[in-house]
Design an enzyme around this catalytic site. Structure first.
Site, PDB file in Angstrom:
ATOM      1  N   ARG A   1       3.863   5.226  -6.525  1.00  0.00           N
ATOM      2  CA  ARG A   1       2.873   5.934  -5.729  1.00  0.00           C
ATOM      3  C   ARG A   1       2.375   7.116  -6.540  1.00  0.00           C
ATOM      4  O   ARG A   1       3.121   7.715  -7.318  1.00  0.00           O
ATOM      5  CB  ARG A   1       3.459   6.414  -4.392  1.00  0.00           C
ATOM      6  CG  ARG A   1       3.734   5.302  -3.382  1.00  0.00           C
ATOM      7  CD  ARG A   1       2.446   4.680  -2.879  1.00  0.00           C
ATOM      8  NE  ARG A   1       2.664   3.684  -1.830  1.00  0.00           N
ATOM      9  CZ  ARG A   1       2.799   2.378  -2.047  1.00  0.00           C
ATOM     10  NH1 ARG A   1       2.782   1.921  -3.296  1.00  0.00           N
ATOM     11  NH2 ARG A   1       2.965   1.549  -1.035  1.00  0.00           N
TER      12      ARG A   1
ATOM     13  N   GLU B   1      -6.099   8.739  -3.762  1.00  0.00           N
ATOM     14  CA  GLU B   1      -6.903   7.508  -3.870  1.00  0.00           C
ATOM     15  C   GLU B   1      -7.992   7.464  -2.801  1.00  0.00           C
ATOM     16  O   GLU B   1      -7.765   7.928  -1.668  1.00  0.00           O
ATOM     17  CB  GLU B   1      -5.991   6.285  -3.744  1.00  0.00           C
ATOM     18  CG  GLU B   1      -4.999   6.184  -4.881  1.00  0.00           C
ATOM     19  CD  GLU B   1      -4.052   4.994  -4.736  1.00  0.00           C
ATOM     20  OE1 GLU B   1      -4.229   4.204  -3.780  1.00  0.00           O
ATOM     21  OE2 GLU B   1      -3.145   4.856  -5.563  1.00  0.00           O
TER      22      GLU B   1
ATOM     23  N   HIS C   1      -5.320   0.512  -8.110  1.00  0.00           N
ATOM     24  CA  HIS C   1      -4.203   0.165  -7.224  1.00  0.00           C
ATOM     25  C   HIS C   1      -4.249  -1.339  -6.921  1.00  0.00           C
ATOM     26  O   HIS C   1      -4.265  -1.765  -5.757  1.00  0.00           O
ATOM     27  CB  HIS C   1      -4.254   0.976  -5.934  1.00  0.00           C
ATOM     28  CG  HIS C   1      -2.926   1.034  -5.227  1.00  0.00           C
ATOM     29  ND1 HIS C   1      -2.543   2.089  -4.421  1.00  0.00           N
ATOM     30  CD2 HIS C   1      -1.877   0.164  -5.207  1.00  0.00           C
ATOM     31  CE1 HIS C   1      -1.340   1.871  -3.939  1.00  0.00           C
ATOM     32  NE2 HIS C   1      -0.911   0.696  -4.402  1.00  0.00           N
TER      33      HIS C   1
END
Length: 381
Positions: free
Chosen positions: A297, A326, A344
């Site tokens: 993460r 993000e 991602h």
């Protein structure tokens, strides 16, 4: 399981479902197939609906399918929307003209299950708006987007997709490391930018074999990364919350691991303990030739410090699939040839998304049938 048409998982529009494989041939698919087969008559002969005010899953011969709330569509749901919608009545907060808070309050007494991912956090505020909620189904492995403490307090069950994504994420972690070390993306830009005829000598990369690689978090993904790199001739070490039954060398903390590594690959969960764990001290310990790969993460790294260290040449490079805010990525990274950035997408394969959909559906069907959940998350947060 139902066959569904093939798609490009990296295209975020025009999604469909894959027909080129059978999800039940994979381990998680086998477990799910066994479960569904053993309960076929229950699902086939009885329809379940949610009744206002009921604390149990009332059964009734109605054709109305169970209701499932989606506040913001997870990528897995976007890919498999038709397939999932054939099994459940989806309450689409994101399609409503009402503000989310008003939509949730309007359906508060009916919603017992919600489907989510990291793009639609299940916060304490969301949970307060859903007093009848009993189940949160995440289409991700990590659950840091869910207020687990509030779920525990309310007795709300949580499921994830466990290790469905692990192999594909591990592949990308290794790919990012090789990419940065061998300057693959930089070489791609070098050729396509017309630099080769002008500057014949491309900068040298680094050999992977023999490098000391530190894995931060030796769980499902970390173990698969370690196994791959060991097979490629790397010297693998790790740090984790506890010593694992593993042939790899254990370090008690990430700072000591960084001091003795050529690269760090981050595979740990995001918790209060791991937030900004990769800070300036760790980066300085890794050194000017050190590489950081993050498939965990974004907030595991102090992103501002990472950008500073990369720009100033304090570390050798980075391969990043995740970011702290993000989908916003620090623009300073875009001009650096020693940095590879992905959106991602390490788990974005047709196979992964199909399996994740099957697991999510299996958990929802089990819940509405008063059966044990397929992949419950132990709420010890």
């Amino acid at each position: 399981m139902k066959n569904i048409r093939s798609i490009d998982p990296l295209s975020w529009c025009g999604f469909g479902i894959n027909t080129k494989r059978d999800a039940i041939n994979r381990p998680i698919g086998n477990r799910l197939h066994t479960y569904i087969s053993s309960n076929l008559y229950n699902f086939g002969s009885v329809q379940f609906i949610i009744l206002m005010g009921s604390q149990h899953h009332d059964r009734c011969p109605s054709s109305q399918p169970p209701q499932v709330l989606v506040i913001r569509p997870p990528p897995v749901f976007t890919v498999h929307e038709q397939y999932i919608s054939n099994k459940f009545h989806i309450l689409k907060a994101y399609d409503s003209a009402l503000p989310t808070h008003d939509f949730l309050q309007a359906n508060a007494q009916f919603v017992k299950a919600v489907l989510c991912s990291g793009n639609g956090p299940i916060t304490a505020d969301v949970l307060r708006d859903l007093p009848a909620l009993q189940l949160v189904v995440s289409t991700t492995t990590g659950v840091n987007h869910i207020d687990m403490a509030e779920c525990r307090k309310r007795g709300i069950k949580v499921t994830n997709i466990q290790d469905v994504f692990s192999d594909d994420v591990a592949d990308v972690a290794v790919g990012l490391l090789i990419n940065v070390m061998r300057r693959i993306t930089g070489g791609h830009k070098f050729v396509r930018g017309g630099c080769w005829p002008v500057t014949e000598q491309y900068p040298l990369g680094s050999k992977l074999g023999g490098k000391k690689i530190g894995i931060v978090g030796l769980g499902n993904i970390g173990s698969k990364v370690a196994t791959r790199l060991y097979a490629m001739g790397c010297i693998v070490s790790y740090t984790s919350r506890q010593i694992k039954d593993s042939p790899f060398t254990f370090y008690p903390n990430v700072l000591k691991l960084a001091l003795d590594s050529d690269a760090l690959i981050l595979c740990c969960a995001l918790t209060n303990d791991t937030r900004h764990m990769i800070n300036n001290k760790v980066m300085m310990a890794l050194g000017k030739k050190g590489i950081i790969v993050n498939v965990a993460r974004g907030a595991v790294i102090d992103e501002a410090e990472l950008v500073k260290c990369l720009v100033e040449g304090e570390i050798g490079g980075a391969g990043l699939d995740v970011y702290e805010n993000e989908p916003n990525v620090p623009k300073e990274l875009f001009g650096l040839d020693n940095v590879v950035v992905l959106p991602h997408s390490s788990a974005c394969t047709n196979e992964c998304f199909q399996d994740a959909a099957e697991v999510a559906i299996g958990n929802l069907e089990a819940f509405f049938a008063n059966k044990p959940l397929i992949t419950p998350v132990t709420n010890d947060f």
